[in-house]
Design a protein around this motif. Structure first.
Motif, mmCIF file in Angstrom:
data_model
loop_
_atom_site.group_PDB
_atom_site.id
_atom_site.type_symbol
_atom_site.label_atom_id
_atom_site.label_comp_id
_atom_site.label_asym_id
_atom_site.label_seq_id
_atom_site.Cartn_x
_atom_site.Cartn_y
_atom_site.Cartn_z
ATOM 1 N N VAL A 50 39.057 -13.191 -62.268
ATOM 2 C CA VAL A 50 39.793 -14.370 -61.822
ATOM 3 C C VAL A 50 41.014 -13.920 -61.021
ATOM 4 C CG1 VAL A 50 41.138 -16.370 -62.546
ATOM 5 C CG2 VAL A 50 39.016 -15.786 -63.732
ATOM 6 N N GLY A 51 41.170 -14.477 -59.817
ATOM 7 C CA GLY A 51 42.321 -14.144 -58.982
ATOM 8 C C GLY A 51 42.628 -15.276 -58.033
ATOM 9 N N ASN A 52 43.721 -15.136 -57.302
ATOM 10 C CA ASN A 52 44.151 -16.219 -56.418
ATOM 11 C C ASN A 52 44.102 -15.830 -54.944
ATOM 12 O OD1 ASN A 52 46.221 -14.409 -56.321
ATOM 13 N ND2 ASN A 52 47.800 -15.781 -57.109
ATOM 14 N N LEU A 53 43.289 -14.813 -54.618
ATOM 15 C CA LEU A 53 43.228 -14.381 -53.221
ATOM 16 C C LEU A 53 42.383 -15.302 -52.364
ATOM 17 C CD1 LEU A 53 42.856 -10.496 -53.399
ATOM 18 C CD2 LEU A 53 44.823 -11.817 -52.616
ATOM 19 N N GLY A 54 41.356 -15.921 -52.944
ATOM 20 C CA GLY A 54 40.432 -16.722 -52.152
ATOM 21 C C GLY A 54 40.253 -18.120 -52.694
ATOM 22 N N TYR A 55 41.354 -18.780 -53.010
ATOM 23 C CA TYR A 55 41.287 -20.144 -53.523
ATOM 24 C C TYR A 55 40.466 -21.025 -52.581
ATOM 25 C CZ TYR A 55 42.768 -24.716 -55.192
ATOM 26 O OH TYR A 55 42.783 -25.994 -55.681
ATOM 27 N N PRO A 56 39.578 -21.894 -53.070
ATOM 28 C CA PRO A 56 39.411 -22.307 -54.473
ATOM 29 C C PRO A 56 38.364 -21.514 -55.257
ATOM 30 C CG PRO A 56 38.127 -23.747 -53.083
ATOM 31 C CD PRO A 56 38.799 -22.759 -52.158
ATOM 32 N N GLU A 57 37.809 -20.428 -54.689
ATOM 33 C CA GLU A 57 36.848 -19.612 -55.427
ATOM 34 C C GLU A 57 37.569 -18.928 -56.594
ATOM 35 O OE1 GLU A 57 34.201 -17.608 -57.249
ATOM 36 O OE2 GLU A 57 33.580 -18.942 -55.627
ATOM 37 N N PRO A 58 37.164 -19.201 -57.844
ATOM 38 C CA PRO A 58 37.904 -18.661 -58.989
ATOM 39 C C PRO A 58 37.745 -17.146 -59.171
ATOM 40 C CG PRO A 58 35.952 -19.832 -59.741
ATOM 41 C CD PRO A 58 36.064 -20.079 -58.265
ATOM 42 N N SER A 60 37.609 -14.645 -56.963
ATOM 43 C CA SER A 60 37.810 -14.076 -55.628
ATOM 44 C C SER A 60 38.044 -12.570 -55.650
ATOM 45 C CB SER A 60 38.996 -14.754 -54.938
ATOM 46 O OG SER A 60 40.168 -14.644 -55.717
ATOM 47 N N LEU A 61 38.305 -11.985 -56.824
ATOM 48 C CA LEU A 61 38.482 -10.534 -56.879
ATOM 49 C C LEU A 61 37.202 -9.815 -56.469
ATOM 50 C CD1 LEU A 61 40.570 -9.924 -60.131
ATOM 51 C CD2 LEU A 61 41.349 -10.390 -57.816
ATOM 52 N N LEU A 62 36.074 -10.493 -56.605
ATOM 53 C CA LEU A 62 34.801 -9.882 -56.242
ATOM 54 C C LEU A 62 34.582 -9.849 -54.737
ATOM 55 C CD1 LEU A 62 32.523 -11.383 -59.035
ATOM 56 C CD2 LEU A 62 33.387 -9.043 -58.863
ATOM 57 N N PHE A 63 35.509 -10.427 -53.961
ATOM 58 C CA PHE A 63 35.424 -10.323 -52.507
ATOM 59 C C PHE A 63 35.774 -8.910 -52.036
ATOM 60 C CE2 PHE A 63 36.504 -15.104 -52.021
ATOM 61 C CZ PHE A 63 35.216 -15.423 -52.394
ATOM 62 N N SER A 64 36.380 -8.132 -52.921
ATOM 63 C CA SER A 64 36.733 -6.752 -52.615
ATOM 64 C C SER A 64 36.210 -5.869 -53.746
ATOM 65 C CB SER A 64 38.255 -6.617 -52.469
ATOM 66 O OG SER A 64 38.607 -5.305 -52.076
ATOM 67 N N ASP A 65 36.446 -4.557 -53.661
ATOM 68 C CA ASP A 65 36.046 -3.663 -54.754
ATOM 69 C C ASP A 65 36.914 -3.958 -55.972
ATOM 70 O OD1 ASP A 65 34.155 -2.302 -53.186
ATOM 71 O OD2 ASP A 65 35.718 -1.006 -52.354
ATOM 72 N N PRO A 66 36.334 -4.383 -57.099
ATOM 73 C CA PRO A 66 37.150 -4.792 -58.245
ATOM 74 C C PRO A 66 37.756 -3.637 -59.041
ATOM 75 C CG PRO A 66 34.825 -5.017 -58.762
ATOM 76 C CD PRO A 66 34.899 -4.645 -57.311
ATOM 77 N N LEU A 67 37.248 -2.415 -58.866
ATOM 78 C CA LEU A 67 37.807 -1.235 -59.546
ATOM 79 C C LEU A 67 37.834 -1.411 -61.064
ATOM 80 C CD1 LEU A 67 40.916 -0.650 -57.228
ATOM 81 C CD2 LEU A 67 38.617 0.270 -56.943
ATOM 82 N N THR A 68 36.819 -2.069 -61.621
ATOM 83 C CA THR A 68 36.861 -2.473 -63.019
ATOM 84 C C THR A 68 37.034 -1.297 -63.978
ATOM 85 O OG1 THR A 68 35.346 -4.254 -62.411
ATOM 86 C CG2 THR A 68 35.714 -3.882 -64.753
ATOM 87 N N SER A 69 36.238 -0.250 -63.801
ATOM 88 C CA SER A 69 36.330 0.879 -64.729
ATOM 89 C C SER A 69 37.659 1.609 -64.603
ATOM 90 C CB SER A 69 35.172 1.847 -64.503
ATOM 91 O OG SER A 69 35.114 2.280 -63.153
ATOM 92 N N LEU A 70 38.189 1.709 -63.383
ATOM 93 C CA LEU A 70 39.493 2.342 -63.206
ATOM 94 C C LEU A 70 40.591 1.474 -63.801
ATOM 95 C CD1 LEU A 70 39.128 3.650 -59.546
ATOM 96 C CD2 LEU A 70 38.794 4.907 -61.684
ATOM 97 N N ALA A 71 40.454 0.158 -63.652
ATOM 98 C CA ALA A 71 41.422 -0.744 -64.269
ATOM 99 C C ALA A 71 41.376 -0.637 -65.795
ATOM 100 C CB ALA A 71 41.143 -2.180 -63.833
#
Length: 222
Positions: A50-58, A60-71
């Protein structure tokens, strides 16, 4: 505002790891991604994108590399600080160290030569292409450790199919694939190539069952 905080850190003249990003170009988007996803993993791990970069898509973090494992690696640190420079630098350090260690283990597994394995780990982690990506601030493309552990897991799964091998293979796939879409694609291709190389082992129902389990777990986790 997180974006303003990131810019303030990037503009800092200090050379401490809490003030200077270890990247040549502007790493703002990846720093913001680390900060947002690590916070989401702590507050709402069931919905980390969940992020606010591509409102109204809830998501929107998936529009870029989410870096999940590094996060996830820096999430414990996120409990104590929201310093973007520190989180980025720690993630970068861990990505390089894990990459070197992963390919050391893979080369040692394939050659049984410790000296060759050390060279392999250092070369893969710190080769010129990697340093160029570091200069560009491309944290996602510096993190290659999951590929090494994925191949190790697949080889173990083909040779001695068991639950631990299936779990390790799935974990390695998820670690690498969750960094970004390109790495998800290449992780899948590597898994298919190793499976094609060891196709004879897949004639065993036991091997096939544990391979299917690893694939199912990785798919569910993603």
């Amino acid at each position: 505002d997180e974006m303003c905080a990131i810019r303030d850190h990037f503009a800092g003249l200090g050379r401490a790891p809490t003030r200077l990003f270890l990247a040549g170009e502007d790493p703002t988007i990846e720093v913001w991604m680390l900060m947002r996803v690590s916070l989401n993993l702590l507050r709402q791990p069931w919905d980390p994108y969940v992020g606010n970069l591509g409102y109204p898509e809830p998501h929107s973090l998936l529009f870029s590399d989410p870096l999940t494992s590094l996060a996830a690696l820096v999430a414990p640190l996120r409990l104590f600080t929201d310093n973007g420079a520190l989180l980025y630098n720690v993630a970068l350090f861990l990505a390089l160290v894990l990459t070197a260690y992963g390919f050391y283990r893979l080369a040692l597994r394939l050659t049984s030569l410790p000296a060759a394995a050390i060279v392999a780990g250092l070369v893969v982690a710190f080769m010129p292409q990697q340093m160029h990506r570091l200069y560009l601030g491309a944290l996602a493309y510096v993190a290659l450790a999951g590929f090494a552990f994925l191949i190790l897991g697949l080889l173990s799964l083909l040779e001695r199919p068991r639950l631990s091998a299936a779990l390790g293979t799935a974990a390695a796939f998820v670690f690498q694939a969750s960094i970004g879409g390109y790495w998800a694609l290449f992780s899948t291709l590597i898994a298919l190539l190793v499976a094609a190389w060891g196709w004879r082992a897949l004639r065993s129902w036991r091997t096939l069952a544990f391979a299917a389990l690893a694939a199912a777990l990785a798919t569910l986790a993603l």
